[in-house]
Motif scaffolding. Structure first.
Motif, PDB file in Angstrom:
ATOM      1  N   GLY A  66       9.557   3.189  14.167  1.00  0.00           N
ATOM      2  CA  GLY A  66       9.531   1.923  14.889  1.00  0.00           C
ATOM      3  C   GLY A  66       8.230   1.190  14.629  1.00  0.00           C
ATOM      4  O   GLY A  66       8.213  -0.038  14.440  1.00  0.00           O
ATOM      5  N   HIS A  67       7.129   1.936  14.606  1.00  0.00           N
ATOM      6  CA  HIS A  67       5.820   1.354  14.302  1.00  0.00           C
ATOM      7  C   HIS A  67       5.807   0.801  12.881  1.00  0.00           C
ATOM      8  O   HIS A  67       5.320  -0.305  12.628  1.00  0.00           O
ATOM      9  CB  HIS A  67       4.736   2.422  14.474  1.00  0.00           C
ATOM     10  N   MET A  68       6.354   1.555  11.939  1.00  0.00           N
ATOM     11  CA  MET A  68       6.389   1.097  10.545  1.00  0.00           C
ATOM     12  C   MET A  68       7.261  -0.147  10.392  1.00  0.00           C
ATOM     13  O   MET A  68       6.931  -1.054   9.630  1.00  0.00           O
ATOM     14  CB  MET A  68       6.891   2.210   9.634  1.00  0.00           C
ATOM     15  N   LYS A  69       8.364  -0.194  11.136  1.00  0.00           N
ATOM     16  CA  LYS A  69       9.232  -1.369  11.088  1.00  0.00           C
ATOM     17  C   LYS A  69       8.475  -2.600  11.585  1.00  0.00           C
ATOM     18  O   LYS A  69       8.586  -3.687  11.013  1.00  0.00           O
ATOM     19  CB  LYS A  69      10.473  -1.123  11.946  1.00  0.00           C
ATOM     20  N   GLY A  70       7.668  -2.416  12.615  1.00  0.00           N
ATOM     21  CA  GLY A  70       6.842  -3.513  13.114  1.00  0.00           C
ATOM     22  C   GLY A  70       5.843  -3.982  12.072  1.00  0.00           C
ATOM     23  O   GLY A  70       5.608  -5.188  11.912  1.00  0.00           O
ATOM     24  N   LEU A  71       5.236  -3.040  11.357  1.00  0.00           N
ATOM     25  CA  LEU A  71       4.287  -3.407  10.302  1.00  0.00           C
ATOM     26  C   LEU A  71       4.979  -4.192   9.189  1.00  0.00           C
ATOM     27  O   LEU A  71       4.419  -5.153   8.656  1.00  0.00           O
ATOM     28  CB  LEU A  71       3.634  -2.157   9.710  1.00  0.00           C
ATOM     29  N   PRO A  79       8.916  -9.060  -1.332  1.00  0.00           N
ATOM     30  CA  PRO A  79      10.145  -8.610  -2.002  1.00  0.00           C
ATOM     31  C   PRO A  79      10.342  -7.109  -1.780  1.00  0.00           C
ATOM     32  O   PRO A  79       9.399  -6.387  -1.449  1.00  0.00           O
ATOM     33  CB  PRO A  79       9.903  -8.897  -3.478  1.00  0.00           C
ATOM     34  N   TYR A  80      11.559  -6.638  -1.989  1.00  0.00           N
ATOM     35  CA  TYR A  80      11.896  -5.238  -1.748  1.00  0.00           C
ATOM     36  C   TYR A  80      10.930  -4.291  -2.463  1.00  0.00           C
ATOM     37  O   TYR A  80      10.447  -3.322  -1.879  1.00  0.00           O
ATOM     38  CB  TYR A  80      13.337  -4.966  -2.190  1.00  0.00           C
ATOM     39  N   LYS A  81      10.646  -4.571  -3.729  1.00  0.00           N
ATOM     40  CA  LYS A  81       9.754  -3.706  -4.514  1.00  0.00           C
ATOM     41  C   LYS A  81       8.383  -3.597  -3.858  1.00  0.00           C
ATOM     42  O   LYS A  81       7.799  -2.514  -3.762  1.00  0.00           O
ATOM     43  CB  LYS A  81       9.625  -4.260  -5.935  1.00  0.00           C
ATOM     44  N   HIS A  82       7.845  -4.717  -3.368  1.00  0.00           N
ATOM     45  CA  HIS A  82       6.523  -4.707  -2.743  1.00  0.00           C
ATOM     46  C   HIS A  82       6.556  -4.053  -1.361  1.00  0.00           C
ATOM     47  O   HIS A  82       5.582  -3.416  -0.950  1.00  0.00           O
ATOM     48  CB  HIS A  82       5.963  -6.119  -2.671  1.00  0.00           C
ATOM     49  N   ARG A  83       7.670  -4.219  -0.649  1.00  0.00           N
ATOM     50  CA  ARG A  83       7.797  -3.543   0.657  1.00  0.00           C
ATOM     51  C   ARG A  83       7.763  -2.025   0.454  1.00  0.00           C
ATOM     52  O   ARG A  83       7.126  -1.300   1.203  1.00  0.00           O
ATOM     53  CB  ARG A  83       9.088  -3.961   1.355  1.00  0.00           C
ATOM     54  N   LYS A  84       8.473  -1.582  -0.581  1.00  0.00           N
ATOM     55  CA  LYS A  84       8.504  -0.155  -0.895  1.00  0.00           C
ATOM     56  C   LYS A  84       7.098   0.345  -1.237  1.00  0.00           C
ATOM     57  O   LYS A  84       6.664   1.396  -0.750  1.00  0.00           O
ATOM     58  CB  LYS A  84       9.470   0.080  -2.060  1.00  0.00           C
ATOM     59  N   GLN A  85       6.372  -0.410  -2.058  1.00  0.00           N
ATOM     60  CA  GLN A  85       5.007  -0.028  -2.419  1.00  0.00           C
ATOM     61  C   GLN A  85       4.087  -0.043  -1.193  1.00  0.00           C
ATOM     62  O   GLN A  85       3.231   0.830  -1.043  1.00  0.00           O
ATOM     63  CB  GLN A  85       4.473  -0.955  -3.504  1.00  0.00           C
ATOM     64  N   TYR A  86       4.280  -1.023  -0.321  1.00  0.00           N
ATOM     65  CA  TYR A  86       3.487  -1.106   0.909  1.00  0.00           C
ATOM     66  C   TYR A  86       3.674   0.172   1.728  1.00  0.00           C
ATOM     67  O   TYR A  86       2.703   0.778   2.195  1.00  0.00           O
ATOM     68  CB  TYR A  86       3.910  -2.333   1.713  1.00  0.00           C
ATOM     69  N   LEU A  87       4.934   0.597   1.894  1.00  0.00           N
ATOM     70  CA  LEU A  87       5.204   1.814   2.663  1.00  0.00           C
ATOM     71  C   LEU A  87       4.624   3.052   1.993  1.00  0.00           C
ATOM     72  O   LEU A  87       4.073   3.928   2.664  1.00  0.00           O
ATOM     73  CB  LEU A  87       6.710   1.995   2.854  1.00  0.00           C
TER      74      LEU A  87
END
Length: 99
Positions: A66-71, A79-87
């Protein structure tokens, strides 16, 4: 615990036909157990009793995600690729901090 196991056995007897239902796919001519996850769940349901490192509930995991979803919501335009890299980087640094 034994009361619970007796109740489980009674439940299993009541719903045996449902648990053993099979589905059929005409294209392949194959059958499979429709509710196979119910049949497979019991051996792993109580592992936490023998291993104190396994939490008794998933509350902490749900809270973490839930915390990660908020971030991620803060960075909605990624973009999806950058969201994945962020995580991936977030988890990497989080693990570095905890070691």
């Amino acid at each position: 615990m034994s009361y619970w196991l007796l109740s489980l056995d009674k439940w299993h007897q009541n719903y045996k036909e449902y648990i053993n239902e099979k589905s059929y796919k005409p294209e392949t001519g194959r059958y499979w157990y429709t509710h196979k996850m119910v049949k497979r769940a019991l051996p792993n349901m109580f592992r936490y009793l023998d291993n104190p490192r396994i939490p008794k509930s998933t509350n902490s995991i749900e809270s973490f995600f839930g915390h990660m979803k908020g971030l991620l919501n803060i960075h909605r335009g990624l973009p999806y690729k950058h969201r994945k890299q962020y995580l991936m980087w977030y988890l990497y640094f989080k693990n570095e901090k905890n070691t």
